[in-house]
Motif scaffolding. Structure first.
Motif, PDB file in Angstrom:
ATOM      1  N   VAL A   1      90.399   7.478  17.455  1.00  0.00           N
ATOM      2  CA  VAL A   1      88.964   7.761  17.436  1.00  0.00           C
ATOM      3  C   VAL A   1      88.153   6.484  17.269  1.00  0.00           C
ATOM      4  N   CYS A   2      88.622   5.581  16.400  1.00  0.00           N
ATOM      5  CA  CYS A   2      87.814   4.411  16.015  1.00  0.00           C
ATOM      6  C   CYS A   2      88.062   3.172  16.852  1.00  0.00           C
ATOM      7  N   GLY A   3      89.280   2.993  17.337  1.00  0.00           N
ATOM      8  CA  GLY A   3      89.584   1.774  18.082  1.00  0.00           C
ATOM      9  C   GLY A   3      89.359   0.536  17.238  1.00  0.00           C
ATOM     10  N   ALA A   4      88.645  -0.433  17.787  1.00  0.00           N
ATOM     11  CA  ALA A   4      88.417  -1.707  17.113  1.00  0.00           C
ATOM     12  C   ALA A   4      87.477  -1.595  15.916  1.00  0.00           C
ATOM     13  N   ARG A   5      86.857  -0.450  15.743  1.00  0.00           N
ATOM     14  CA  ARG A   5      85.948  -0.276  14.604  1.00  0.00           C
ATOM     15  C   ARG A   5      86.701   0.004  13.303  1.00  0.00           C
ATOM     16  N   LEU A   6      88.024   0.145  13.378  1.00  0.00           N
ATOM     17  CA  LEU A   6      88.834   0.475  12.205  1.00  0.00           C
ATOM     18  C   LEU A   6      89.479  -0.767  11.606  1.00  0.00           C
ATOM     19  N   THR A   7      89.352  -0.899  10.287  1.00  0.00           N
ATOM     20  CA  THR A   7      90.075  -1.909   9.521  1.00  0.00           C
ATOM     21  C   THR A   7      90.980  -1.185   8.528  1.00  0.00           C
ATOM     22  N   THR A   8      92.271  -1.539   8.502  1.00  0.00           N
ATOM     23  CA  THR A   8      93.209  -0.903   7.588  1.00  0.00           C
ATOM     24  C   THR A   8      93.590  -1.860   6.469  1.00  0.00           C
ATOM     25  N   TRP A   9      93.796  -1.263   5.299  1.00  0.00           N
ATOM     26  CA  TRP A   9      94.199  -2.002   4.098  1.00  0.00           C
ATOM     27  C   TRP A   9      95.432  -1.318   3.526  1.00  0.00           C
ATOM     28  N   PHE A  10      96.513  -2.072   3.346  1.00  0.00           N
ATOM     29  CA  PHE A  10      97.764  -1.519   2.828  1.00  0.00           C
ATOM     30  C   PHE A  10      98.133  -2.267   1.544  1.00  0.00           C
ATOM     31  N   SER A  11      97.866  -1.634   0.402  1.00  0.00           N
ATOM     32  CA  SER A  11      98.074  -2.311  -0.877  1.00  0.00           C
ATOM     33  C   SER A  11      99.541  -2.626  -1.125  1.00  0.00           C
ATOM     34  N   GLY A  12     100.448  -1.784  -0.619  1.00  0.00           N
ATOM     35  CA  GLY A  12     101.870  -2.034  -0.800  1.00  0.00           C
ATOM     36  C   GLY A  12     102.382  -3.223  -0.019  1.00  0.00           C
ATOM     37  N   ARG A  13     101.567  -3.711   0.886  1.00  0.00           N
ATOM     38  CA  ARG A  13     101.937  -4.882   1.678  1.00  0.00           C
ATOM     39  C   ARG A  13     101.052  -6.080   1.346  1.00  0.00           C
ATOM     40  N   GLY A  14     100.445  -6.026   0.160  1.00  0.00           N
ATOM     41  CA  GLY A  14      99.671  -7.170  -0.318  1.00  0.00           C
ATOM     42  C   GLY A  14      98.274  -7.276   0.235  1.00  0.00           C
ATOM     43  N   ARG A  15      97.791  -6.239   0.884  1.00  0.00           N
ATOM     44  CA  ARG A  15      96.437  -6.270   1.449  1.00  0.00           C
ATOM     45  C   ARG A  15      95.625  -5.158   0.813  1.00  0.00           C
ATOM     46  N   ARG A  16      95.095  -5.439  -0.369  1.00  0.00           N
ATOM     47  CA  ARG A  16      94.303  -4.465  -1.110  1.00  0.00           C
ATOM     48  C   ARG A  16      92.839  -4.537  -0.668  1.00  0.00           C
ATOM     49  N   PHE A  17      92.187  -3.400  -0.660  1.00  0.00           N
ATOM     50  CA  PHE A  17      90.805  -3.326  -0.208  1.00  0.00           C
ATOM     51  C   PHE A  17      89.906  -4.295  -0.970  1.00  0.00           C
ATOM     52  N   ASP A  18      89.075  -4.995  -0.218  1.00  0.00           N
ATOM     53  CA  ASP A  18      88.109  -5.939  -0.778  1.00  0.00           C
ATOM     54  C   ASP A  18      86.712  -5.478  -0.371  1.00  0.00           C
ATOM     55  N   ALA A  19      85.932  -5.030  -1.357  1.00  0.00           N
ATOM     56  CA  ALA A  19      84.600  -4.501  -1.055  1.00  0.00           C
ATOM     57  C   ALA A  19      83.693  -5.541  -0.431  1.00  0.00           C
ATOM     58  N   ALA A  20      84.003  -6.820  -0.629  1.00  0.00           N
ATOM     59  CA  ALA A  20      83.175  -7.876  -0.035  1.00  0.00           C
ATOM     60  C   ALA A  20      83.212  -7.829   1.484  1.00  0.00           C
ATOM     61  N   ALA A  21      84.245  -7.204   2.043  1.00  0.00           N
ATOM     62  CA  ALA A  21      84.357  -7.112   3.502  1.00  0.00           C
ATOM     63  C   ALA A  21      83.255  -6.253   4.109  1.00  0.00           C
ATOM     64  N   LEU A  22      82.592  -5.449   3.291  1.00  0.00           N
ATOM     65  CA  LEU A  22      81.516  -4.600   3.803  1.00  0.00           C
ATOM     66  C   LEU A  22      80.224  -5.377   4.010  1.00  0.00           C
ATOM     67  N   GLY A  23      80.127  -6.566   3.430  1.00  0.00           N
ATOM     68  CA  GLY A  23      78.899  -7.340   3.546  1.00  0.00           C
ATOM     69  C   GLY A  23      77.888  -6.941   2.493  1.00  0.00           C
ATOM     70  N   PRO A  24      76.771  -7.645   2.413  1.00  0.00           N
ATOM     71  CA  PRO A  24      75.751  -7.341   1.402  1.00  0.00           C
ATOM     72  C   PRO A  24      75.039  -6.027   1.713  1.00  0.00           C
ATOM     73  N   PRO A  25      74.509  -5.352   0.691  1.00  0.00           N
ATOM     74  CA  PRO A  25      73.784  -4.096   0.914  1.00  0.00           C
ATOM     75  C   PRO A  25      72.556  -4.303   1.808  1.00  0.00           C
ATOM     76  N   GLU A  26      72.306  -3.326   2.671  1.00  0.00           N
ATOM     77  CA  GLU A  26      71.135  -3.336   3.536  1.00  0.00           C
ATOM     78  C   GLU A  26      70.484  -1.958   3.478  1.00  0.00           C
ATOM     79  N   ASP A  27      69.170  -1.935   3.496  1.00  0.00           N
ATOM     80  CA  ASP A  27      68.444  -0.679   3.315  1.00  0.00           C
ATOM     81  C   ASP A  27      68.767   0.357   4.379  1.00  0.00           C
TER      82      ASP A  27
END
Length: 204
Positions: free
Chosen positions: A159-185
């Protein structure tokens, strides 16, 4: 509050989306079209003892022929998920309510960011379906322990194609909220997942 319609439905498909997650496609034996719903909606699944459990719809809202839900087996829970995994197979009956939405998408967002953790992927997948159909600007961050335990990931990728980013904590790639960028209205963020994921979003 008025009573919700309860329908006797048939399990058209029952597959394991992962070792712990049962993916069900439910159809009505007489109705070709089911009550409509929008992304973020859930249904109540009625148990044999009269209790109910809520499950997010994870299919395509444009598909009026069936409802799709995914149930994670919780061995330490109160028994509802274990019953579902044992009793609901192809051809069996399930008593399901009409959908209700307490988690709707905002239609006028300039951009939408979806964040899912584990079984929280279910409403997010429906949102991705709806946003993709509307040709909206959106991205998805999906967080799992590893690819093998990632329910509905193949569908989400499709459904998402290139719009999807995956994070796998068991493989050392834990979600980083900074990847979302700064808040925008005019950018909306929707998240569904365990408390630690939501806490990371709030802290970020």
């Amino acid at each position: 509050m008025s009573a919700r319609l309860i329908m006797k439905m048939r399990v058209a498909e029952a597959t394991l989306a992962s070792a712990e997650v049962l993916h069900l496609r439910l159809v009505h034996p007489k109705r070709l079209e089911l009550p409509s719903w929008t992304a973020g909606a859930h249904v109540d699944l009625r148990l044999p003892d009269g209790r109910t459990r809520q499950y997010s719809l994870c299919g395509d809202p444009a598909d009026a022929s069936a409802y799709e839900i995914a149930i994670k087996r919780e061995d330490a829970g109160r028994g509802a998920s274990r019953w579902a995994h044992q009793a609901l197979s192809e051809g069996s009956e399930a008593h399901v309510s009409a959908p209700r939405n307490n988690f709707p998408l905002k239609a006028d967002a300039r951009r939408t960011i979806l964040v899912a953790g584990g079984i929280g992927v279910t409403p997010v997948l429906a949102m991705a379906h709806e946003l993709a159909a509307a040709q909206a600007d959106f991205t998805v961050h999906a967080c799992f322990r590893d690819p093998e335990r990632a329910p509905l990931l193949p569908v989400l990728r499709d459904v998402c194609g290139a719009r999807l980013t995956t994070w796998f904590s068991g493989r050392g790639r834990r979600f980083d909220a900074a990847a979302l960028g700064p808040p925008e209205d005019d950018v909306q963020v929707y998240a569904c997942g365990p408390a630690r994921l939501l806490d990371a979003l709030r802290a970020g």
